[in-house]
Design a protein around this motif. Structure first.
Motif, PDB file in Angstrom:
ATOM      1  N   ASP A   1      22.043  -2.864  -2.873  1.00 35.06           N
ATOM      2  CA  ASP A   1      21.899  -2.245  -3.881  1.00 35.06           C
ATOM      3  C   ASP A   1      22.369  -2.910  -5.214  1.00 35.06           C
ATOM      4  O   ASP A   1      22.467  -2.553  -6.224  1.00 35.06           O
ATOM      5  N   GLU A   2      22.523  -4.310  -4.922  1.00 37.19           N
ATOM      6  CA  GLU A   2      22.994  -5.185  -6.057  1.00 37.19           C
ATOM      7  C   GLU A   2      21.742  -5.835  -6.546  1.00 37.19           C
ATOM      8  O   GLU A   2      21.786  -6.734  -7.515  1.00 37.19           O
ATOM      9  N   LEU A   3      20.358  -5.656  -5.778  1.00 35.78           N
ATOM     10  CA  LEU A   3      19.375  -6.350  -6.167  1.00 35.78           C
ATOM     11  C   LEU A   3      18.233  -5.530  -6.622  1.00 35.78           C
ATOM     12  O   LEU A   3      18.374  -4.292  -6.566  1.00 35.78           O
ATOM     13  N   ASP A   4      17.083  -5.941  -7.363  1.00 37.84           N
ATOM     14  CA  ASP A   4      16.049  -5.355  -7.803  1.00 37.84           C
ATOM     15  C   ASP A   4      14.857  -5.170  -7.218  1.00 37.84           C
ATOM     16  O   ASP A   4      14.090  -6.390  -6.934  1.00 37.84           O
ATOM     17  N   TRP A   5      14.496  -4.064  -6.472  1.00 37.30           N
ATOM     18  CA  TRP A   5      13.467  -3.892  -5.866  1.00 37.30           C
ATOM     19  C   TRP A   5      12.919  -2.652  -5.881  1.00 37.30           C
ATOM     20  O   TRP A   5      13.760  -1.696  -6.125  1.00 37.30           O
ATOM     21  N   ASP A   6      11.834  -2.203  -5.066  1.00 36.12           N
ATOM     22  CA  ASP A   6      11.309  -0.735  -5.354  1.00 36.12           C
ATOM     23  C   ASP A   6      10.731  -0.302  -3.938  1.00 36.12           C
ATOM     24  O   ASP A   6      10.373  -0.991  -3.135  1.00 36.12           O
ATOM     25  N   VAL A   7      10.968   0.768  -3.556  1.00 29.86           N
ATOM     26  CA  VAL A   7      10.546   1.396  -2.300  1.00 29.86           C
ATOM     27  C   VAL A   7       9.163   1.753  -2.379  1.00 29.86           C
ATOM     28  O   VAL A   7       8.811   2.323  -3.160  1.00 29.86           O
ATOM     29  N   VAL A   8       8.478   1.421  -1.446  1.00 26.76           N
ATOM     30  CA  VAL A   8       6.837   1.513  -1.431  1.00 26.76           C
ATOM     31  C   VAL A   8       6.544   2.852  -0.821  1.00 26.76           C
ATOM     32  O   VAL A   8       6.502   2.930   0.444  1.00 26.76           O
ATOM     33  N   THR A   9       5.723   3.745  -1.360  1.00 23.90           N
ATOM     34  CA  THR A   9       5.012   4.806  -0.844  1.00 23.90           C
ATOM     35  C   THR A   9       3.682   4.700  -1.201  1.00 23.90           C
ATOM     36  O   THR A   9       3.001   4.322  -2.032  1.00 23.90           O
ATOM     37  N   GLU A  10       2.820   5.648  -0.377  1.00 25.44           N
ATOM     38  CA  GLU A  10       1.217   5.660  -0.498  1.00 25.44           C
ATOM     39  C   GLU A  10       1.025   7.216  -0.274  1.00 25.44           C
ATOM     40  O   GLU A  10       1.693   7.838   0.974  1.00 25.44           O
ATOM     41  N   ASP A  11       0.166   8.132  -0.747  1.00 23.42           N
ATOM     42  CA  ASP A  11       0.186   9.417  -0.470  1.00 23.42           C
ATOM     43  C   ASP A  11      -1.002   9.851   0.091  1.00 23.42           C
ATOM     44  O   ASP A  11      -1.410  10.967   0.349  1.00 23.42           O
ATOM     45  N   GLY A  12      -1.866   8.980   0.838  1.00 20.62           N
ATOM     46  CA  GLY A  12      -3.115   9.105   1.387  1.00 20.62           C
ATOM     47  C   GLY A  12      -2.675   9.703   2.804  1.00 20.62           C
ATOM     48  O   GLY A  12      -3.764  10.552   3.332  1.00 20.62           O
TER      49      GLY A  12
ATOM     50  N   ASP B   1      -3.070   8.591   5.692  1.00 27.18           N
ATOM     51  CA  ASP B   1      -3.905   7.998   6.713  1.00 27.18           C
ATOM     52  C   ASP B   1      -3.526   6.635   7.151  1.00 27.18           C
ATOM     53  O   ASP B   1      -2.760   6.087   6.588  1.00 27.18           O
ATOM     54  N   ASN B   2      -4.588   6.052   7.848  1.00 28.02           N
ATOM     55  CA  ASN B   2      -4.337   4.758   8.575  1.00 28.02           C
ATOM     56  C   ASN B   2      -4.316   3.786   7.470  1.00 28.02           C
ATOM     57  O   ASN B   2      -3.874   2.720   7.460  1.00 28.02           O
ATOM     58  N   TYR B   3      -5.249   3.913   6.588  1.00 28.04           N
ATOM     59  CA  TYR B   3      -5.411   2.941   5.214  1.00 28.04           C
ATOM     60  C   TYR B   3      -4.119   2.974   4.542  1.00 28.04           C
ATOM     61  O   TYR B   3      -3.642   2.026   3.894  1.00 28.04           O
ATOM     62  N   SER B   4      -3.453   4.002   4.285  1.00 28.45           N
ATOM     63  CA  SER B   4      -2.252   4.163   3.632  1.00 28.45           C
ATOM     64  C   SER B   4      -1.120   3.361   4.375  1.00 28.45           C
ATOM     65  O   SER B   4      -0.426   2.724   3.643  1.00 28.45           O
ATOM     66  N   ARG B   5      -1.015   3.570   5.473  1.00 36.06           N
ATOM     67  CA  ARG B   5      -0.045   2.726   6.131  1.00 36.06           C
ATOM     68  C   ARG B   5      -0.271   1.217   6.073  1.00 36.06           C
ATOM     69  O   ARG B   5       0.746   0.594   6.142  1.00 36.06           O
ATOM     70  N   LEU B   6      -1.380   0.966   5.981  1.00 35.83           N
ATOM     71  CA  LEU B   6      -1.871  -0.717   5.935  1.00 35.83           C
ATOM     72  C   LEU B   6      -1.431  -1.169   4.735  1.00 35.83           C
ATOM     73  O   LEU B   6      -0.752  -2.205   4.583  1.00 35.83           O
ATOM     74  N   LEU B   7      -1.526  -0.241   3.520  1.00 33.69           N
ATOM     75  CA  LEU B   7      -1.259  -0.528   2.287  1.00 33.69           C
ATOM     76  C   LEU B   7       0.327  -0.713   2.007  1.00 33.69           C
ATOM     77  O   LEU B   7       0.559  -1.601   1.263  1.00 33.69           O
ATOM     78  N   VAL B   8       1.050   0.279   2.683  1.00 31.80           N
ATOM     79  CA  VAL B   8       2.337   0.255   2.486  1.00 31.80           C
ATOM     80  C   VAL B   8       2.990  -1.087   3.213  1.00 31.80           C
ATOM     81  O   VAL B   8       3.802  -1.654   2.392  1.00 31.80           O
ATOM     82  N   ARG B   9       2.526  -1.690   4.222  1.00 29.29           N
ATOM     83  CA  ARG B   9       3.005  -2.808   4.535  1.00 29.29           C
ATOM     84  C   ARG B   9       2.547  -3.971   3.892  1.00 29.29           C
ATOM     85  O   ARG B   9       3.542  -5.010   3.518  1.00 29.29           O
ATOM     86  N   LEU B  10       1.437  -4.135   3.383  1.00 26.42           N
ATOM     87  CA  LEU B  10       0.989  -5.231   2.372  1.00 26.42           C
ATOM     88  C   LEU B  10       2.071  -5.120   1.154  1.00 26.42           C
ATOM     89  O   LEU B  10       2.421  -6.176   0.890  1.00 26.42           O
TER      90      LEU B  10
END
Length: 557
Positions: free
Chosen positions: A425-436, A438-447
């Motif tokens: 909570d002291e650092l600057d970063w973002d939570v990553v989400t994808e709306d697809g 599907d399998n492709y979205s889960r790949l993009l989230v990890r990358l």
């Protein structure tokens, strides 16, 4: 398989109307509450075994508790108990425990599966290991042990010396009665000894023509009763080495943090700020290493590219492994965290260690660009993954999906932000989400999560470089022997590489936990595989399984 449709006549519940305190929730549940049984993390309510569904429906639909994160079963001298740990995807700090005591001579309770799909596997595990029966469960049978197993390993009267006879049963076609004489169905065993099953997973698949008509994940081949092992170890010294062995894909420090957080909160231990930064640094290095292997094996599953993509991923994972080896002295089973901090300070000379991390971070953007060129921009992979393995957000929530699997379905849920611990909570970063979804979205989230982890690591290095030497406290002053008060109960979780990794513990006044329950993210995420695969083809199922990024050491425990 469809979820219950919301009632359009009911007004939408807004945040201001949600009950927040234990008294509010007790008033909402009314006569269903037999007694209060507050845990350290949440208000707890004892209810009758025949009121489980009424209470859980009320908490889900009227109080906003839409995430059944864990089900814990245990046996006392005079009763059995099921505990449903509930929280909210929109507000992780809102938690409640529903405690369901049952008689010693008749351990039967109503099933929660009609309310939360994830209760299916959780209750089967409770039945298998503890012996509680759940009335109304759609498929109550053993899940980790063979059906012929005698006794329940976590029950008080279990005879571990009793001989077991495990018979081989002929595999029956689950659609035989429905398709008798048609000849269109075929039973196919996928695994357990198959590289695409990510360990010893057996997938019982029934095909109707070329499409999957029915699918069942057969787990338990790697079950080691880790919970009972932890119940036999002391809080301070003997439990910490074991979490490394749950998710053994470079995620050891994340696993260790799950236990450390639960035990430290139970014993009221404050971790020094300096040690929190080191923990955060190590945890995000583990996350990158885990995601690298997940991406590499996913590409290998989808179109068999071993020489380029898989080895590229292993190459970059190896760089992280070298840094983790410098930090912890180990390459896989780190055992680096201690209750109250970490076992030792950063390696000397510190400047060389920081330079090694910065060199890796400087090279990472180019490496990720290669992955996008080779994987996410690859036409073959896109054809295989876009619009396959679709997991709608409401289905993912009902199954208790977390981590990249949930965020790939557009669910904005991450414990590092939503239930802050460490130095996040002291650092600057973002939570990553994808709306697809599907399998492709889960790949993009990890990358994309690798990029966010790199941001966190860089900020941690900046902090550690400038930390005054006389303030580098790596451990709190922890008593040699920890004995939490009798009947102290807690459930705490961290954001593991694969999702919400939680620990429930109950103390009995000794230096060992009376009950130790591991909430595995892979266990809950794997339940979604039939939802993603039915009606699709076997290659699509292989891609969906790879996109879940399971590890069977954590599924089976």
């Amino acid at each position: 398989m469809s979820l219950e449709e919301p009632d359009p006549t009911q007004p939408e519940v807004v945040d201001e109307e949600l009950p927040t305190t234990g008294d509010d929730l007790e008033a909402l549940l009314g006569d269903h509450v037999l007694a209060r049984d507050d845990h350290l993390n949440a208000p707890g309510f004892e209810i009758r075994p025949d009121a489980v569904q009424d209470v859980l429906f009320t908490l889900r639909d009227e109080a906003g508790f839409d995430h059944l994160s864990c089900v814990t079963a245990q046996e006392y001298e005079n009763r059995y108990e099921s505990i449903y740990h509930l929280t909210s995807y929109d507000d992780r700090t809102r938690e409640v425990s529903v405690v369901v005591p049952t008689a010693k001579d008749a351990p039967k309770s109503q099933s929660a599966e009609p309310v939360f799909r994830t209760a299916d596997w959780h209750e089967r595990e409770a039945y298998d290991l503890v012996g509680i029966e759940y009335e109304g469960h759609p498929d109550l049978r053993r899940i980790l042990l063979p059906e012929t197993w005698q006794g329940h390993p976590l029950s008080l009267d279990y005879d571990q010396d009793r001989p077991q006879i495990v018979t081989l049963k002929e595999h029956a076609n689950p659609l035989e009665d429905d398709h008798a004489g048609e000849g269109n169905t075929m039973f196919v065993n996928i695994g357990p000894h198959h590289p695409a099953t990510h360990g010893v997973l057996h997938v019982k698949t029934t095909l109707d023509g070329e499409q999957i008509a029915d699918l069942e994940s057969d787990i338990g081949y790697l079950h080691r009763c880790e919970e009972q092992i932890c119940q036999q170890g002391t809080y301070r010294y003997q439990i910490m080495p074991y979490p490394d062995r749950w998710d053994y894909i470079s995620a050891g420090l994340l696993n260790e943090w799950a236990y450390a957080r639960a035990a430290e909160d139970m014993a009221d231990i404050d971790v020094p700020e300096y040690a929190q930064v080191i923990r955060t640094l190590g945890a995000e290095l583990c996350r990158i290493a885990s995601h690298m292997l997940a991406v590499g094996t996913f590409a290998l599953d989808v179109y068999g590219d071993f020489t380029a993509i898989f080895m590229y991923a292993v190459r970059d994972r190896e760089k992280v492994q070298n840094i983790l080896e410098d930090l912890t002295g180990q390459r896989l089973m780190f055992n680096y965290f201690r209750l109250g901090g970490v076992v030792w300070d950063l390696p000397e000379p510190r400047e060389e260690f920081f330079d090694k991390i910065r060199t890796f971070l400087d090279e990472l953007p180019e490496a990720l660009e290669e992955y996008h060129d080779l994987i996410s921009a690859n036409e073959i992979l896109q054809v295989r993954t876009v619009n396959t393995g679709v997991l709608p957000p409401e289905v993912a929530k009902s199954y208790g999906a977390t981590g990249p699997v949930a965020r790939g379905s557009g669910i904005d849920y991450d414990l590092r932000r939503d239930d802050p611990y460490g130095y996040y909570d002291e650092l600057d970063w973002d939570v990553v989400t994808e709306d697809g979804c599907d399998n492709y979205s889960r790949l993009l989230v990890r990358l994309r999560e690798v990029e966010e982890s790199a941001k966190i690591i860089e900020q941690c290095v900046d902090l550690l470089e400038d930390w005054p030497e006389d303030e580098r406290t790596i451990q709190a002053n922890v008593p040699r022997t920890l004995r939490p008060k009798d009947d102290t109960e807690i459930y705490r979780a961290v954001e593991g590489a694969k999702g919400e990794l939680g620990i429930y513990m109950r103390a009995d006044g000794t230096d060992k936990p009376a009950r130790f329950k591991i909430r595995s993210p892979c266990f809950s995420n794997l339940q979604t595989l039939p939802e993603m695969s039915e009606g699709e083809f076997i290659p699509d199922m292989i891609a969906s399984l790879g996109s879940l990024d399971i590890v069977l050491g954590e599924v089976d425990r």
